[in-house]
Write an enzyme that holds these catalytic residues in place. Structure first.
Site, PDB file in Angstrom:
ATOM      1  N   LYS A  60       0.898  -1.050   0.068  1.00  0.00           N
ATOM      2  CA  LYS A  60      -0.185   0.117   0.201  1.00  0.00           C
ATOM      3  C   LYS A  60       0.959   1.195  -0.159  1.00  0.00           C
ATOM      4  O   LYS A  60       0.611   2.324  -0.755  1.00  0.00           O
ATOM      5  CB  LYS A  60      -0.936  -0.027   1.241  1.00  0.00           C
ATOM      6  CG  LYS A  60      -2.013   1.136   1.397  1.00  0.00           C
ATOM      7  CD  LYS A  60      -2.604   1.220   0.341  1.00  0.00           C
ATOM      8  CE  LYS A  60      -4.079   2.315   0.293  1.00  0.00           C
ATOM      9  NZ  LYS A  60      -3.788   3.584   0.797  1.00  0.00           N
TER      10      LYS A  60
ATOM     11  N   GLU B 152       0.719   6.608  -6.660  1.00  0.00           N
ATOM     12  CA  GLU B 152      -0.444   7.817  -6.458  1.00  0.00           C
ATOM     13  C   GLU B 152       0.134   9.179  -6.624  1.00  0.00           C
ATOM     14  O   GLU B 152      -0.302  10.006  -7.227  1.00  0.00           O
ATOM     15  CB  GLU B 152      -1.345   7.707  -5.236  1.00  0.00           C
ATOM     16  CG  GLU B 152      -2.580   8.231  -4.976  1.00  0.00           C
ATOM     17  CD  GLU B 152      -3.281   7.787  -3.786  1.00  0.00           C
ATOM     18  OE1 GLU B 152      -3.648   6.627  -3.746  1.00  0.00           O
ATOM     19  OE2 GLU B 152      -3.095   8.620  -2.818  1.00  0.00           O
TER      20      GLU B 152
HETATM   21  O1  LIG Z   1      -5.646   4.554  -1.885  1.00  0.00           O
HETATM   22  C1  LIG Z   1      -6.217   5.243  -1.365  1.00  0.00           C
HETATM   23  O2  LIG Z   1      -7.463   4.901  -1.231  1.00  0.00           O
HETATM   24  C2  LIG Z   1      -5.573   6.412  -1.044  1.00  0.00           C
HETATM   25  O3  LIG Z   1      -4.256   6.147  -1.248  1.00  0.00           O
HETATM   26  C3  LIG Z   1      -5.771   6.590   0.676  1.00  0.00           C
HETATM   27  O4  LIG Z   1      -5.461   5.657   1.280  1.00  0.00           O
HETATM   28  C4  LIG Z   1      -4.643   7.747   1.185  1.00  0.00           C
HETATM   29  O5  LIG Z   1      -3.964   7.276   2.081  1.00  0.00           O
HETATM   30  C5  LIG Z   1      -5.042   9.099   1.675  1.00  0.00           C
HETATM   31  O6  LIG Z   1      -6.413   9.328   0.634  1.00  0.00           O
HETATM   32  C6  LIG Z   1      -4.277  10.232   1.536  1.00  0.00           C
HETATM   33  O7  LIG Z   1      -2.895  10.031   1.374  1.00  0.00           O
HETATM   34  P1  LIG Z   1      -1.769  11.122   1.343  1.00  0.00           P
HETATM   35  O8  LIG Z   1      -2.176  12.004   2.525  1.00  0.00           O
HETATM   36  O9  LIG Z   1      -0.736  10.193   1.553  1.00  0.00           O
HETATM   37  O10 LIG Z   1      -1.993  11.913   0.260  1.00  0.00           O
END
Ligand SMILES: O=C(O)[C@H](O)[C@@H](O)[C@H](O)[C@H](O)COP(=O)(O)O
Length: 290
Positions: free
Chosen positions: A163, A170
């Site tokens: 993850k 991401e």
């Molecule tokens: O896959 C997901 O659904 C996203 O990655 C989620 O889990 C994420 O952790 C947060 O929305 C913000 O993450 P950041 O604060 O690290 O941008």
């Protein structure tokens, strides 16, 4: 099957609904009494029959305290699942602590955000075959329909590791779309920037769910005029970069996109002030005063 679920915020609350819709019996606890099915963790544990499975879906800072509180209430043979965005390196020590009481542990990276209730949650799982097998009915209900969206990535820690890397990717993907957006918006030629993004949603090499979401955001606010660029992070990007440094893996894009978030929080850049000062010092170049 029966599941205890601790933490009923944006993620946990929607997961409870998806699990119930699939016929599972979920007993949820949250400190917000309006969301909670029970008044306390002891009451949650009482309502479950052994062997129990309790899924913890709380913000990363309170995960260990929640797991320790639960461990004191559970019995040998029970399992705790951490579905929050924990740092992968917390998982093995946690699993060892729980193992001393005969309690099993699974770490699950959960992706899907607020859309997961409807679309399913992608699950990246770390732990033993035996524990994964026990939780499979729950995983089946949470994951998206279809072939993909679930992986048993490896032993304890592997789920959160997967993850973490997912979130690093991401960051980089979002930033690439964002830079393209800025350049299109700056261009003298392109008059329909939201239209370009919309058109890219089908047929192009860069179509993706993140692109769909950017199109959605541009439908709501074509110039993103209501937003400030200030962007937070919750740790996953930093951990990804930490790992890249440890393993000497060149993570150029992901590191740059993390640093761009840091820059977004500055009113003015001390580094760029130093650059401006140096140009003035060695070349007599003009500077702008505040
Ligand atoms: O896959 C997901 O659904 C996203 O990655 C989620 O889990 C994420 O952790 C947060 O929305 C913000 O993450 P950041 O604060 O690290 O941008």
């Amino acid at each position: 099957m029966q599941l205890g679920l601790v933490g009923l915020g944006r993620m946990g609350g929607n997961m409870r609904e998806r699990l119930r819709a699939a016929g599972h019996e979920v007993v949820g606890f949250d400190h917000n009494a309006e969301l909670s099915d029970v008044a306390s963790l002891p009451e949650l544990v009482e309502k479950l029959s052994a062997p129990r499975a309790v899924w913890v879906m709380v913000p990363a800072g309170v995960t260990d305290a929640t797991i320790d509180e639960l461990a004191a209430l559970l019995d040998s043979g029970d399992i705790i699942i951490d579905g929050g965005n924990s740092r992968f390196s917390d998982d093995a020590p946690r699993a060892e602590r729980l193992n001393e009481h005969g309690i099993g542990y699974l770490d699950v990276g959960v992706s899907g955000g607020v859309w997961g209730r409807q679309n399913g949650y992608a699950l990246m799982v770390g732990g033993s075959e035996e524990h994964v097998g026990q939780l499979m009915p729950i995983f089946e209900a949470l994951k998206p329909e279809g072939e993909f969206g679930f992986v048993h990535a490896g032993p304890v820690g592997a789920g959160h590791y997967a993850k973490m890397v997912h979130n690093g990717i991401e960051y980089g993907l979002m930033h690439a779309y964002a830079e393209g957006y800025e350049l299109l918006a700056a261009s003298e030629l392109v008059t329909n920037v939201p239209g370009v993004f919309k058109s890219w949603r089908e047929g192009t090499v860069v179509r993706s769910w993140l692109l769909d979401l950017l199109d959605r955001a541009l439908d709501e606010d074509p110039e993103l005029a209501e937003l400030s660029g200030y962007t937070e992070d919750t740790g996953e990007g930093r951990w990804t970069v930490d790992e890249a440094v440890r393993l000497a893996v060149p993570l150029n894009v992901i590191t740059a996109s993390l640093f761009a978030r840091f820059a977004s929080r500055q009113d003015d850049s001390p580094a760029m002030k130093a650059v401006a000062a140096l140009r003035q010092q060695f070349g007599g170049h003009a500077v702008r005063k505040r």
